[in-house]
Design an enzyme around this catalytic site. Structure first.
Site, PDB file in Angstrom:
ATOM      1  N   THR A  97     -24.883 -31.774  -7.918  1.00 34.98           N
ATOM      2  CA  THR A  97     -24.084 -31.557  -9.108  1.00 34.98           C
ATOM      3  C   THR A  97     -22.550 -31.365  -8.647  1.00 34.98           C
ATOM      4  O   THR A  97     -21.493 -31.932  -9.328  1.00 34.98           O
ATOM      5  CB  THR A  97     -24.568 -29.925  -9.454  1.00 34.98           C
ATOM      6  OG1 THR A  97     -26.090 -30.121  -9.886  1.00 34.98           O
ATOM      7  CG2 THR A  97     -23.688 -29.322 -10.304  1.00 34.98           C
ATOM      8  N   GLY A 113     -29.738 -31.564  -8.319  1.00 28.01           N
ATOM      9  CA  GLY A 113     -29.771 -30.851  -6.988  1.00 28.01           C
ATOM     10  C   GLY A 113     -28.330 -30.276  -6.915  1.00 28.01           C
ATOM     11  O   GLY A 113     -27.252 -30.463  -7.628  1.00 28.01           O
ATOM     12  N   CYS A 114     -28.378 -29.253  -6.111  1.00 28.92           N
ATOM     13  CA  CYS A 114     -27.138 -28.384  -5.790  1.00 28.92           C
ATOM     14  C   CYS A 114     -25.912 -29.577  -5.270  1.00 28.92           C
ATOM     15  O   CYS A 114     -24.943 -29.415  -5.941  1.00 28.92           O
ATOM     16  CB  CYS A 114     -27.410 -27.382  -4.901  1.00 28.92           C
ATOM     17  SG  CYS A 114     -28.063 -27.435  -3.395  1.00 28.92           S
ATOM     18  N   TYR A 115     -26.181 -29.849  -3.979  1.00 26.25           N
ATOM     19  CA  TYR A 115     -25.202 -30.783  -3.911  1.00 26.25           C
ATOM     20  C   TYR A 115     -24.815 -32.038  -4.613  1.00 26.25           C
ATOM     21  O   TYR A 115     -23.473 -32.139  -4.664  1.00 26.25           O
ATOM     22  CB  TYR A 115     -25.527 -31.534  -2.317  1.00 26.25           C
ATOM     23  CG  TYR A 115     -25.585 -30.781  -1.039  1.00 26.25           C
ATOM     24  CD1 TYR A 115     -24.288 -30.338  -0.532  1.00 26.25           C
ATOM     25  CD2 TYR A 115     -26.663 -30.655  -0.136  1.00 26.25           C
ATOM     26  CE1 TYR A 115     -24.332 -29.416   0.800  1.00 26.25           C
ATOM     27  CE2 TYR A 115     -26.753 -30.037   1.022  1.00 26.25           C
ATOM     28  CZ  TYR A 115     -25.678 -29.378   1.307  1.00 26.25           C
ATOM     29  OH  TYR A 115     -25.406 -28.578   2.686  1.00 26.25           O
TER      30      TYR A 115
END
Ligand SMILES: NC(=O)c1ccc[n+]([C@@H]2O[C@H](COP(=O)([O-])OP(=O)(O)OC[C@H]3O[C@@H](n4cnc5c(N)ncnc54)[C@H](OP(=O)(O)O)[C@@H]3O)[C@@H](O)[C@H]2O)c1
Length: 340
Positions: free
Chosen positions: A153, A149-151
């Protein structure tokens, strides 16, 4: 040439994948899909692609996709990916899944956070968590990648050096995270429309965001003990970018240059993580549109308080760029192909 398809090609991460893959030297895009009654040229959906790619986007059909591709990117909403993965797995195709469906390794944790029982337990354990900075060798030998996921990472890259070096008090970690609006996908919902977001700044889902268990799972794995972070996401009035300010108490006071050295050594060989010098904090404009994660450090010796700032583009290092990086590693291509 590797034949590659994208399911969910009309969404934000799908569009970003197309933009990256049309300039990839080892890849040919052979299949694009979303939910459509009739196939239409992709350049009708994204006029900026006119003259760059001559392919139609069609209604997603897993059997057809498997016939046309060696590898498929699933840029689909969570709970949709797990419906289609078995069809690709059966045909021996490589998969990079951008959804959350194969990231959490515990079925009951998945059900608790995504409110649906996992439907593909057989394949779940075959997926490698695709964070190259931690799992490059596993990715190299994998067929199925659960793209992070973005957060998570930005958080994991910002925290891991302090954890694995034994510096961090693992029970002290607070993540103050901010994301641009594209992080929520291309959906129309009151909280994401322009007048609600523009000139506004708001927190949401403090400690109940679905990325909390993913961050905790991965940090617990590297520290070999249970980690529970405090995770506070906010919505930034920008299109893209993630900026996380992470507070970590250290077990003992240390010279700030030693802490910087630990971070620099950890990422010395990494093509996409840039550790800034002391007193130099990352800015979103330096990472947006790139696959870089920029990390900056501030340290208060008296309080033994380390503050790590970690910045990425949610659609690139936080999604499609990292997905291409994973494909590059998995397929033996130059890891930086199409990304630098
Ligand atoms: N946005 C980010 O920053 C980000 C970062 C990391 C991970 N992710 C994850 O990546 C995935 C895609 O995110 P996104 O932001 O690109 O989402 P998005 O903009 O909402 O796009 C989703 C795409 O999936 C297609 N789709 C939905 N249901 C489908 C179905 N049943 N069959 C076939 N296609 C279907 C949609 O088709 P239509 O176009 O026809 O509606 C659309 O093209 C999500 O799981 C998300 O959590 C997103």
């Amino acid at each position: 040439m590797l034949k590659v398809g994208i399911a969910g090609a009309r969404g934000y991460t799908g569009e970003e994948l197309i933009k990256l893959l049309i300039k990839h030297p080892n890849v040919r895009l052979t299949y694009l899909a979303a939910t459509l009654e009739n196939a239409i040229p992709i350049s009708d959906v994204f006029p900026r692609l006119k003259g760059l790619i001559d392919l139609k986007i069609e209604n997603f059909d897993a059997a057809k996709a498997a016939d046309k591709c060696d590898l498929i990117f699933l840029a689909l909403p969570h709970t949709v990916s797990m419906e289609v993965v078995p069809k690709f797995a059966k045909k021996n195709k490589k998969i990079v899944d951008l959804s959350a469906d194969y990231r959490l390794k515990n079925f009951s944790v998945y059900k608790e956070w995504y409110h649906k029982a996992h439907k593909d337990k057989a394949n779940l354990k075959k997926f490698v968590y695709g964070l190259p900075e931690l799992y490059r060798e596993k990715i190299r030998h994998a067929k199925f990648i659960a793209n992070p996921g973005c957060y998570p990472t930005a958080a994991i890259l910002g925290i891991v050096p302090a954890l694995v070096s034994g510096l961090a008090d693992k029970d002290s970690i607070i993540i103050d995270a901010k994301s641009g609006v594209s992080g929520a996908g291309k959906k129309v919902e009151l909280g994401y429309i322009y007048p609600e977001v523009n000139e506004n700044f708001k927190g949401y889902k403090f400690n109940v965001h679905q990325h909390s268990p993913e961050i905790n799972q991965e940090l617990s794995k590297v520290s070999l003990s249970k980690v529970n972070v405090i995770f506070c996401p906010h919505l930034l009035p920008v299109n893209r970018g993630i900026y996380e300010t992470i507070y970590i108490k250290l077990k003992k006071a240390l010279d700030v240059n030693k802490i910087l050295g630990i971070y620099q050594r950890f990422y010395r060989q990494e093509p996409f993580v840039r550790v800034r010098g002391l007193g130099r904090l990352p800015e979103l404009k330096d990472v947006v549109g790139t696959n870089f994660c920029d990390i900056g450090l501030v340290y208060d010796a008296a309080a033994k308080q380390l503050i790590v700032v970690s910045a990425i583009d949610n659609l690139v290092k936080g999604a499609s760029g990292q997905a291409v990086q994973n494909m590059n590693i998995m397929c033996g291509f130059d890891e930086k192909a199409a990304l630098l």
